[in-house]
Design an enzyme around this catalytic site. Sequence first.
Site, mmCIF file in Angstrom:
data_model
loop_
_atom_site.group_PDB
_atom_site.id
_atom_site.type_symbol
_atom_site.label_atom_id
_atom_site.label_comp_id
_atom_site.label_asym_id
_atom_site.label_seq_id
_atom_site.Cartn_x
_atom_site.Cartn_y
_atom_site.Cartn_z
ATOM 1 N N HIS A 135 27.058 58.498 -3.435
ATOM 2 C CA HIS A 135 27.563 59.394 -2.394
ATOM 3 C C HIS A 135 27.017 60.812 -2.508
ATOM 4 O O HIS A 135 27.291 61.639 -1.634
ATOM 5 C CB HIS A 135 29.092 59.401 -2.390
ATOM 6 C CG HIS A 135 29.669 59.449 -1.007
ATOM 7 N ND1 HIS A 135 30.965 59.121 -0.719
ATOM 8 C CD2 HIS A 135 29.121 59.784 0.200
ATOM 9 C CE1 HIS A 135 31.207 59.252 0.574
ATOM 10 N NE2 HIS A 135 30.095 59.662 1.158
ATOM 11 N N ASP A 163 37.090 57.443 1.632
ATOM 12 C CA ASP A 163 36.711 57.304 0.225
ATOM 13 C C ASP A 163 37.972 57.234 -0.625
ATOM 14 O O ASP A 163 38.996 57.807 -0.263
ATOM 15 C CB ASP A 163 35.886 58.536 -0.182
ATOM 16 C CG ASP A 163 35.014 58.323 -1.418
ATOM 17 O OD1 ASP A 163 35.429 57.564 -2.313
ATOM 18 O OD2 ASP A 163 33.934 58.936 -1.480
ATOM 19 N N HIS A 165 37.860 58.651 -3.420
ATOM 20 C CA HIS A 165 37.688 59.887 -4.178
ATOM 21 C C HIS A 165 37.411 61.065 -3.249
ATOM 22 O O HIS A 165 36.821 60.902 -2.178
ATOM 23 C CB HIS A 165 36.514 59.736 -5.155
ATOM 24 C CG HIS A 165 36.587 58.497 -5.994
ATOM 25 N ND1 HIS A 165 36.022 57.312 -5.585
ATOM 26 C CD2 HIS A 165 37.166 58.264 -7.196
ATOM 27 C CE1 HIS A 165 36.252 56.392 -6.505
ATOM 28 N NE2 HIS A 165 36.943 56.936 -7.487
ATOM 29 N N ASP A 167 35.504 63.818 -4.037
ATOM 30 C CA ASP A 167 34.102 64.237 -4.166
ATOM 31 C C ASP A 167 33.877 65.693 -3.779
ATOM 32 O O ASP A 167 32.884 66.035 -3.123
ATOM 33 C CB ASP A 167 33.196 63.332 -3.335
ATOM 34 C CG ASP A 167 33.110 61.910 -3.871
ATOM 35 O OD1 ASP A 167 33.539 61.701 -5.023
ATOM 36 O OD2 ASP A 167 32.645 61.021 -3.153
ATOM 37 N N HIS A 180 27.588 62.914 -7.768
ATOM 38 C CA HIS A 180 28.205 62.123 -6.691
ATOM 39 C C HIS A 180 29.703 62.413 -6.589
ATOM 40 O O HIS A 180 30.348 61.958 -5.638
ATOM 41 C CB HIS A 180 27.936 60.618 -6.853
ATOM 42 C CG HIS A 180 28.692 59.925 -7.939
ATOM 43 N ND1 HIS A 180 28.942 58.565 -7.900
ATOM 44 C CD2 HIS A 180 29.239 60.366 -9.084
ATOM 45 C CE1 HIS A 180 29.619 58.213 -8.988
ATOM 46 N NE2 HIS A 180 29.799 59.274 -9.713
ATOM 47 N N ASP A 269 32.435 55.611 2.098
ATOM 48 C CA ASP A 269 32.163 55.024 0.784
ATOM 49 C C ASP A 269 32.870 53.681 0.739
ATOM 50 O O ASP A 269 34.084 53.597 0.963
ATOM 51 C CB ASP A 269 32.701 55.951 -0.308
ATOM 52 C CG ASP A 269 32.322 55.516 -1.716
ATOM 53 O OD1 ASP A 269 32.262 54.296 -1.960
ATOM 54 O OD2 ASP A 269 32.121 56.390 -2.578
ATOM 55 N N ASP A 271 33.944 52.045 -1.548
ATOM 56 C CA ASP A 271 35.064 51.933 -2.485
ATOM 57 C C ASP A 271 36.383 52.409 -1.881
ATOM 58 O O ASP A 271 37.438 52.319 -2.515
ATOM 59 C CB ASP A 271 34.765 52.624 -3.812
ATOM 60 C CG ASP A 271 34.815 54.148 -3.788
ATOM 61 O OD1 ASP A 271 35.450 54.735 -2.896
ATOM 62 O OD2 ASP A 271 34.227 54.766 -4.698
ATOM 63 N N GLU A 314 27.408 53.373 -1.593
ATOM 64 C CA GLU A 314 28.028 52.839 -2.811
ATOM 65 C C GLU A 314 28.190 51.322 -2.823
ATOM 66 O O GLU A 314 28.966 50.791 -3.619
ATOM 67 C CB GLU A 314 29.374 53.517 -3.098
ATOM 68 C CG GLU A 314 29.297 55.017 -3.342
ATOM 69 C CD GLU A 314 28.792 55.410 -4.731
ATOM 70 O OE1 GLU A 314 28.533 54.507 -5.553
ATOM 71 O OE2 GLU A 314 28.656 56.633 -4.977
#
Length: 346
Positions: A135, A163, A165, A167, A180, A269, A271, A314
Amino acid sequence: MNTSAVESKFLAKPDELGIVAVGFSGGQVSKQTPSRRRWLLGLLGGRAAPKAGVDAGPAALIESGLLSEISNELGYKIHGDTQVNVYKDLAPEQDPDYRGMKNPRNVSAVNRKLQSQVYEHAKEGRLVLTLGGDHSVAIGTITGSAKAIRERLNREIAVIWVDAHADINRPEDSDSGNIHGMPLAFATGLARDDKDEYFGWITDDMRLSVKKLVYIGLRDVDAAEKRILREHGIKAFSMFDVDRHGIGRVMEMALAHIGSDTPVHLSFDVDALDPMWAPSTGTPVRGGLTLREGDYICECVHQTGQLVAIDLVEVNPALAATEAGAQETVRAGCSLVRCALGDTLL
């Protein structure tokens, strides 16, 4: 011809799609930590644990037939990459830490190249699809979008960041040094340093306003990132909000915050999805979005007519416990992209 019934508000060439395919994993180089801590971070799947193979994600998506589906079934005229760029020529012989960041010279060089690629597509008025990589590539994609939209339409972009996360770590706040985990700090200017010899190419006309940033699906946020979100009043919908309100209401609130007069860059992302739906990714976190919820986010953004750019990142085929797990993650990634481009259930 693009088969979507939705009229684009901001694209001069809505039938055209610019493809940027970048196999890059340099944003997730690990920090040298004590052996027990490295073992623990690897066990937990944290952002500090390097996971080889994410650079193969774009190729897996393309080899699955994604681009032909976009062209033949959704009717887009494709420009740009049909093969994945790895940019080995941009990798320096030496890349010492800077401000605690790992691999800063390489990450900066690749993102500067990506910024130029995205900008060239976006200034033509076509939608841009970037297939990553880790990312960190969003540093280049967002700055490229922002610059082109400012020049072409004299508008700011908004970013919907889907996401697990946030980030948005500043380099000095990051425990791992992995870039990332920092792309939004650079794209918004929160990580700005006038003496920065690596990311000084990010000028004001490329920056994203924190007021135009919306998160969806957060569930693994660092303490320093929580402070940033609160201090700057950044709109964020965690999985608690998704559970409480449902994805439909979350999207209503997210889009209302952005407004109907703002071009949208969707950065997704994989994830963000629960590992049940996308097991083959570098930093899976249980308790995430279902694939149907992820598709719904993409469908909603498409239906606004405001979408100008998409990142899908990702996907890491090397990490699945089985071949079926890798294929499932690739299929999930393809589904998200198709929904963002106007694919519908009926």
